[in-house]
Design a protein around this motif. Structure first.
Motif, mmCIF file in Angstrom:
data_model
loop_
_atom_site.group_PDB
_atom_site.id
_atom_site.type_symbol
_atom_site.label_atom_id
_atom_site.label_comp_id
_atom_site.label_asym_id
_atom_site.label_seq_id
_atom_site.Cartn_x
_atom_site.Cartn_y
_atom_site.Cartn_z
ATOM 1 N N LEU A 27 -33.788 -62.488 57.301
ATOM 2 C CA LEU A 27 -34.402 -62.797 58.597
ATOM 3 C C LEU A 27 -35.595 -61.875 58.868
ATOM 4 C CD1 LEU A 27 -31.227 -63.430 60.791
ATOM 5 C CD2 LEU A 27 -32.790 -65.125 59.810
ATOM 6 N N HIS A 28 -35.467 -60.613 58.463
ATOM 7 C CA HIS A 28 -36.584 -59.677 58.655
ATOM 8 C C HIS A 28 -37.788 -60.107 57.818
ATOM 9 C CE1 HIS A 28 -38.674 -55.903 59.385
ATOM 10 N NE2 HIS A 28 -38.887 -55.799 58.081
ATOM 11 N N ALA A 29 -37.548 -60.485 56.571
ATOM 12 C CA ALA A 29 -38.643 -60.935 55.708
ATOM 13 C C ALA A 29 -39.294 -62.198 56.264
ATOM 14 C CB ALA A 29 -38.118 -61.199 54.298
ATOM 15 N N THR A 30 -38.481 -63.097 56.798
ATOM 16 C CA THR A 30 -39.006 -64.332 57.390
ATOM 17 C C THR A 30 -39.912 -64.017 58.580
ATOM 18 O OG1 THR A 30 -37.005 -65.519 56.733
ATOM 19 C CG2 THR A 30 -38.371 -66.538 58.426
ATOM 20 N N ALA A 31 -39.439 -63.143 59.458
ATOM 21 C CA ALA A 31 -40.233 -62.786 60.639
ATOM 22 C C ALA A 31 -41.552 -62.126 60.232
ATOM 23 C CB ALA A 31 -39.427 -61.863 61.550
ATOM 24 N N GLN A 32 -41.510 -61.283 59.205
ATOM 25 C CA GLN A 32 -42.731 -60.617 58.755
ATOM 26 C C GLN A 32 -43.739 -61.623 58.203
ATOM 27 O OE1 GLN A 32 -43.570 -57.164 58.815
ATOM 28 N NE2 GLN A 32 -41.899 -57.212 60.282
ATOM 29 N N LEU A 33 -43.288 -62.548 57.381
ATOM 30 C CA LEU A 33 -44.187 -63.564 56.811
ATOM 31 C C LEU A 33 -44.743 -64.468 57.906
ATOM 32 C CD1 LEU A 33 -42.147 -64.503 53.619
ATOM 33 C CD2 LEU A 33 -44.426 -63.459 53.648
ATOM 34 N N ALA A 34 -43.884 -64.897 58.829
ATOM 35 C CA ALA A 34 -44.336 -65.772 59.904
ATOM 36 C C ALA A 34 -45.317 -65.060 60.829
ATOM 37 C CB ALA A 34 -43.134 -66.289 60.701
ATOM 38 N N SER A 35 -45.095 -63.769 61.067
ATOM 39 C CA SER A 35 -46.002 -63.011 61.936
ATOM 40 C C SER A 35 -47.403 -62.949 61.354
ATOM 41 C CB SER A 35 -45.471 -61.583 62.141
ATOM 42 O OG SER A 35 -44.255 -61.593 62.851
ATOM 43 N N ARG A 36 -47.495 -62.939 60.025
ATOM 44 C CA ARG A 36 -48.808 -62.845 59.385
ATOM 45 C C ARG A 36 -49.502 -64.193 59.253
ATOM 46 N NH1 ARG A 36 -46.087 -58.863 56.026
ATOM 47 N NH2 ARG A 36 -45.754 -60.383 54.358
ATOM 48 N N GLY A 37 -48.734 -65.252 59.022
ATOM 49 C CA GLY A 37 -49.400 -66.525 58.741
ATOM 50 C C GLY A 37 -48.799 -67.759 59.358
ATOM 51 N N GLY A 38 -47.798 -67.597 60.240
ATOM 52 C CA GLY A 38 -47.225 -68.749 60.918
ATOM 53 C C GLY A 38 -46.294 -69.570 60.043
ATOM 54 N N PHE A 39 -46.087 -70.804 60.437
ATOM 55 C CA PHE A 39 -45.121 -71.694 59.794
ATOM 56 C C PHE A 39 -45.411 -71.871 58.305
ATOM 57 C CE2 PHE A 39 -43.428 -75.884 58.659
ATOM 58 C CZ PHE A 39 -42.147 -75.833 59.201
ATOM 59 N N ASP A 40 -46.665 -72.122 57.976
ATOM 60 C CA ASP A 40 -47.015 -72.411 56.578
ATOM 61 C C ASP A 40 -46.848 -71.201 55.667
ATOM 62 O OD1 ASP A 40 -47.608 -75.016 57.240
ATOM 63 O OD2 ASP A 40 -49.743 -74.623 57.568
ATOM 64 N N ALA A 41 -46.873 -69.998 56.237
ATOM 65 C CA ALA A 41 -46.750 -68.787 55.424
ATOM 66 C C ALA A 41 -45.312 -68.524 54.986
ATOM 67 C CB ALA A 41 -47.279 -67.577 56.195
ATOM 68 N N VAL A 42 -44.365 -69.192 55.626
ATOM 69 C CA VAL A 42 -42.960 -68.992 55.284
ATOM 70 C C VAL A 42 -42.594 -69.953 54.153
ATOM 71 C CG1 VAL A 42 -40.579 -69.029 56.125
ATOM 72 C CG2 VAL A 42 -42.422 -68.259 57.627
ATOM 73 N N GLN A 43 -42.579 -69.433 52.938
ATOM 74 C CA GLN A 43 -42.185 -70.193 51.751
ATOM 75 C C GLN A 43 -40.899 -69.575 51.212
ATOM 76 O OE1 GLN A 43 -43.796 -72.971 50.924
ATOM 77 N NE2 GLN A 43 -45.263 -72.605 52.584
ATOM 78 N N MET A 44 -39.956 -70.421 50.863
ATOM 79 C CA MET A 44 -38.629 -69.926 50.487
ATOM 80 C C MET A 44 -38.691 -68.914 49.341
ATOM 81 S SD MET A 44 -36.610 -71.312 52.691
ATOM 82 C CE MET A 44 -34.894 -71.569 52.202
ATOM 83 N N ARG A 45 -39.511 -69.177 48.333
ATOM 84 C CA ARG A 45 -39.589 -68.254 47.207
ATOM 85 C C ARG A 45 -40.120 -66.888 47.658
ATOM 86 N NH1 ARG A 45 -38.959 -68.952 42.053
ATOM 87 N NH2 ARG A 45 -39.001 -71.234 42.245
ATOM 88 N N GLU A 46 -41.136 -66.895 48.532
ATOM 89 C CA GLU A 46 -41.693 -65.627 49.004
ATOM 90 C C GLU A 46 -40.704 -64.879 49.884
ATOM 91 O OE1 GLU A 46 -45.585 -65.808 50.652
ATOM 92 O OE2 GLU A 46 -46.346 -67.144 49.091
ATOM 93 N N VAL A 47 -39.943 -65.620 50.695
ATOM 94 C CA VAL A 47 -38.911 -64.979 51.516
ATOM 95 C C VAL A 47 -37.879 -64.306 50.617
ATOM 96 C CG1 VAL A 47 -37.020 -65.380 53.149
ATOM 97 C CG2 VAL A 47 -39.225 -66.533 53.486
ATOM 98 N N ALA A 48 -37.435 -65.019 49.589
ATOM 99 C CA ALA A 48 -36.436 -64.463 48.670
ATOM 100 C C ALA A 48 -36.962 -63.187 48.009
ATOM 101 C CB ALA A 48 -36.071 -65.500 47.617
ATOM 102 N N GLU A 49 -38.204 -63.213 47.549
ATOM 103 C CA GLU A 49 -38.783 -62.036 46.898
ATOM 104 C C GLU A 49 -38.884 -60.866 47.873
ATOM 105 O OE1 GLU A 49 -42.480 -63.318 45.296
ATOM 106 O OE2 GLU A 49 -41.587 -64.482 43.662
#
Length: 208
Positions: A27-49
């Protein structure tokens, strides 16, 4: 964001301490990615990494990006609820306290507009498969409003008013995020709908 009545779903077994820590990282990784680029920035592979988990593990916790972002909104609301309990609203009337609370929640989301947009879009896109997560968001929002009202046992009319307030708050978020409403307009709408609290208060209702 209110949930309609649905058949009871068997509760999932509680997470172990290790599983809960893994979920928090996700959830922390998701929030960080979304904060930087919004909905499109949240990609499952990037969240996992970013969370340090295998992609298959991520999908076991969250079957889709929408599930993940709705769960992130629930997590954000839970943090907000904790903060509000430490520093509750100070207005005298219940309607004013709820309006103050919802505007504090709105301003918290305003500080992270990309994250707010991603979470609200996920709620909008959510289908029946995401119902448990959406219901959790609704229950969390209801709990925040009832705490501000100072109610433990609301009447059916008061719960109906809470649902209308939730709908208005959600709509206000969407119109603000799309640039169709200013903060001032949002504040007016929130304060207006919160007057329903007074109208449904049995102690304040005029007698016939």
């Amino acid at each position: 964001m209110s949930a309609e009545a649905r058949p009871a779903v068997p509760a999932a077994p509680p997470l172990t301490e290790r599983q809960e820590a893994r979920r928090r990282r996700i959830l922390h990784a998701t929030a960080q990615l979304a904060s930087r680029g919004g909905f499109d920035a949240v990609q499952m592979r990037e969240v996992a990494e970013a969370a340090g988990v295998a992609l298959g593990t991520l999908y076991r916790y969250f079957p889709s990006k929408v599930h993940l972002l709705v769960a992130t909104m629930q997590d954000q609301l839970q943090h907000l609820h904790t903060t509000l309990r430490k520093r509750p609203p100070v207005a005298d009337g219940a309607a004013q306290r709820v309006a103050e609370t919802l505007m504090r929640a709105f301003r918290a989301l305003q500080r992270e507009p990309h994250l707010a947009d991603a979470m609200v879009r996920a709620l909008t896109f959510a289908d029946r498969s995401v119902s448990p997560e959406v219901d959790t968001v609704s229950r969390q929002t209801t709990a925040i409003i009832l705490d501000a009202m100072g109610l433990e046992n609301p009447t059916p009319e008061q719960l109906s008013a809470v649902r209308v307030i939730e709908h208005t708050w959600h709509s206000a978020l969407i119109t603000w995020l799309s640039g169709r409403a200013s903060i001032a307009q949002v504040k007016i709408d929130i304060e207006t709908v919160c007057r329903l609290i007074d109208l449904t208060d049995p102690e304040r209702r005029p007698t016939a």
